[in-house]
Scaffold this motif. Structure first.
Motif, mmCIF file in Angstrom:
data_model
loop_
_atom_site.group_PDB
_atom_site.id
_atom_site.type_symbol
_atom_site.label_atom_id
_atom_site.label_comp_id
_atom_site.label_asym_id
_atom_site.label_seq_id
_atom_site.Cartn_x
_atom_site.Cartn_y
_atom_site.Cartn_z
ATOM 1 N N ARG A 96 0.813 -1.303 -0.029
ATOM 2 C CA ARG A 96 -0.106 0.172 -0.088
ATOM 3 C C ARG A 96 0.943 1.346 0.122
ATOM 4 O O ARG A 96 0.590 2.207 -0.802
ATOM 5 C CB ARG A 96 -0.852 -0.023 1.265
ATOM 6 C CG ARG A 96 -2.219 -0.762 1.115
ATOM 7 C CD ARG A 96 -3.128 -0.790 2.295
ATOM 8 N NE ARG A 96 -4.192 -1.443 2.140
ATOM 9 C CZ ARG A 96 -4.514 -2.795 2.433
ATOM 10 N NH1 ARG A 96 -3.484 -3.463 3.218
ATOM 11 N NH2 ARG A 96 -5.330 -3.352 2.147
ATOM 12 N N ARG A 138 -3.955 -0.490 -10.786
ATOM 13 C CA ARG A 138 -3.476 0.318 -9.399
ATOM 14 C C ARG A 138 -2.589 1.620 -9.409
ATOM 15 O O ARG A 138 -2.747 2.399 -8.854
ATOM 16 C CB ARG A 138 -3.039 -0.796 -8.344
ATOM 17 C CG ARG A 138 -4.098 -1.916 -8.072
ATOM 18 C CD ARG A 138 -3.255 -3.126 -7.457
ATOM 19 N NE ARG A 138 -2.669 -2.669 -6.388
ATOM 20 C CZ ARG A 138 -1.377 -3.252 -5.751
ATOM 21 N NH1 ARG A 138 -1.144 -4.289 -6.426
ATOM 22 N NH2 ARG A 138 -0.901 -2.866 -4.585
ATOM 23 N N GLY A 156 -9.854 0.666 -3.500
ATOM 24 C CA GLY A 156 -8.594 1.367 -4.582
ATOM 25 C C GLY A 156 -9.230 2.182 -5.553
ATOM 26 O O GLY A 156 -10.558 2.118 -5.935
ATOM 27 N N ASP A 212 -11.053 -5.084 -2.074
ATOM 28 C CA ASP A 212 -10.422 -4.765 -3.416
ATOM 29 C C ASP A 212 -9.043 -5.829 -3.398
ATOM 30 O O ASP A 212 -8.009 -5.693 -2.632
ATOM 31 C CB ASP A 212 -9.601 -3.494 -3.112
ATOM 32 C CG ASP A 212 -9.042 -3.178 -4.568
ATOM 33 O OD1 ASP A 212 -8.881 -1.977 -4.807
ATOM 34 O OD2 ASP A 212 -8.938 -4.161 -5.257
ATOM 35 N N LEU A 224 -5.184 -5.238 -3.776
ATOM 36 C CA LEU A 224 -4.407 -4.925 -2.616
ATOM 37 C C LEU A 224 -4.071 -6.080 -1.875
ATOM 38 O O LEU A 224 -4.951 -7.101 -1.815
ATOM 39 C CB LEU A 224 -4.976 -3.953 -1.933
ATOM 40 C CG LEU A 224 -5.595 -2.632 -2.534
ATOM 41 C CD1 LEU A 224 -6.176 -1.557 -1.568
ATOM 42 C CD2 LEU A 224 -4.292 -1.948 -3.085
#
Length: 463
Positions: free
Chosen positions: A37, A310, A352, A397, A400
């Motif tokens: 992250r 992402r 995200g 999500d 992630l």
């Protein structure tokens, strides 16, 4: 191969950045996705270029996972291993030159075979390695890799080597790098052999002659002329026919003839041995440098393909548009805690970019608890769970990686809600598997889609 003080003490060179990215990609492919992250947030601060953001993410992960230091250690070990291989080749050249000259009687045919025979064979093998479908690996490259593994031990040593070789292969520079190692070793060998020949021929008396049982004198004359033509252009004298014939007899030739054969032998070693290897070394070094200068991230490779959504979100925050309404509460829907008691509810956990919530067409009987992205959101949802819903869908999500916070939150929701189910949106196979493992450990059933979960709830009510 690299000078640590010059290459790695400064900000990461382009080669190291691509190497880090490849190492991170292979590690995630072998052992599952890393918690990234913070790495993705750092990457999103880079310009809107997928390659730059992939490299920035990998640099952050490598730095915080000690992989950066391991790559530097492997590079230093590879450099010392290469030096050791080349030094051993130089010593072998010195030993071969001394052995060929022997104690005074030198058979020119055997001397040429001893000094040039293996060199010619390995040079032809290297050239054949460029043919399609032929492996370019050599004994010297294998020895270098083996010695590097002995110098650099640890959990990431093999990963560093695999990432480096994969990077060279994708740059189409691996066969040239093999040539760099091989030509460097042979250049070192001849740089050891030629001075040794000069030293011994200057300090001892040797007699040179041709010996044969089957061949005629004309054969040696042709061979001498053929091998001595190019050295003669560089100033090395070649014996004439009479001197060659005189060296075929049992009696030693005159001292002047012996000196001529000495220079002819040295010229053959320099022209047919040292120069081809030195030119090959320079050509391979230039080619490797040119190929590595064109390194680029292939976003379609496994591991990098999953990062596109992402790292390149389709929308971005534009900052504050207008002052927030003067009202209390968190970011989620405003409703009294009792409103969800016994109801059906959905909760989005840290979705995200690119995943809009709530979805269009959510039935009126389903309560949207909003997003859970911060500590304040968790406090708000805990207050509502004082009167928990009868059915709760946890939406995550899967792009992630699940961390300990997600595990703890799932455990808390599971204890509060009797019917808790999870829906994983998108995500790579590796990260989906990571979420499935967490859900299995928490005994939380997984649903395939929102509509499937709603049908499940409807069937329970009909029953």
């Amino acid at each position: 191969m690299w000078n640590r003080s010059s290459s790695f003490a400064r900000p990461a060179s382009p080669l190291l950045r691509y190497w880090q990215a490849e190492a991170v990609r292979l590690r995630e492919a072998h052992w599952g996705p890393l918690e990234d992250r913070a790495a993705c947030q750092a990457a999103l601060r880079q310009p809107a270029d997928l390659q730059a953001r992939i490299l920035a993410r990998a640099a952050w992960l490598a730095e915080h996972d000690n992989l950066h230091e391991r790559l530097i250690q492997w590079a230093a070990g590879a450099r010392w291993a290469l030096i050791a291989v080349w030094l051993a080749a130089c010593l072998a050249g010195i030993g071969t030159a001394a052995a060929v000259l022997g104690q005074g009687q030198v058979n020119l045919a055997l001397a040429l075979l001893g000094l040039l025979g293996l060199h010619v064979l390995t040079f032809l093998i290297w050239l054949a390695g460029w043919l399609p479908g032929v492996s370019g690996s050599t004994a010297l490259s294998s020895l270098w890799l083996w010695f590097t593994r002995r110098l650099v031990r640890g959990p990431d040593g093999a990963l560093a080597a695999q990432a480096f070789l994969s990077m060279l292969g994708r740059a189409r520079a691996w066969k040239t790098a093999i040539g760099l190692i091989s030509h460097g070793a042979w250049t070192a060998a001849f740089l050891g052999a030629v001075p040794t020949l000069l030293l011994l021929l200057s300090t001892r008396r040797y007699t040179f002659h041709w010996e044969t049982t089957l061949l005629s004198s004309d054969a040696f004359i042709r061979v001498t002329r053929l091998l001595g033509h190019v050295p003669g252009l560089l100033g090395f004298p070649a014996p004439d026919d009479a001197q060659i014939a005189a060296s075929l007899g049992a009696q030693p030739a005159a001292a002047g003839i012996q000196a001529g054969w000495s220079l002819w032998l040295i010229g053959c070693i320099v022209v047919w041995g040292l120069l081809p290897r030195l030119l090959g070394l320079i050509a391979c070094a230039l080619h490797v440098r040119r190929r590595l200068a064109r390194l680029a991230v292939d976003p379609n490779l496994p591991g990098w393909l999953d990062l596109r959504d992402r790292l390149m979100p389709t929308h971005a925050s534009l900052g504050i548009d207008r002052p927030a309404p003067a009202q209390g509460g968190g970011a989620g829907p405003a409703m009294p805690p009792a409103a969800i008691g016994g109801q059906t509810a959905v909760l989005a956990y840290e979705l995200g970019p690119g995943l809009d919530w709530p979805p269009a067409g959510l039935p009126a009987g389903v309560v949207d608890l909003g997003r859970c992205d911060s500590r304040e959101d968790r406090a708000r949802i805990r207050a509502w769970l004082g009167t928990p819903p009868a059915h709760l869908l946890f939406v995550c999500d899967a792009r992630l990686t699940p961390d300990r916070g997600a595990v703890a939150w799932l455990d808390e929701l599971r204890r509060s809600c009797l019917d808790l189910r999870a829906l994983c949106l998108e995500g790579s196979p590796a990260r989906l598997q990571a979420w499935q493992d967490i859900l299995s450990q928490q005994a939380v059933p997984q649903v395939a889609s929102l509509s499937g979960w709603l049908e499940h709830i409807g069937s329970l009510r009909h029953d």
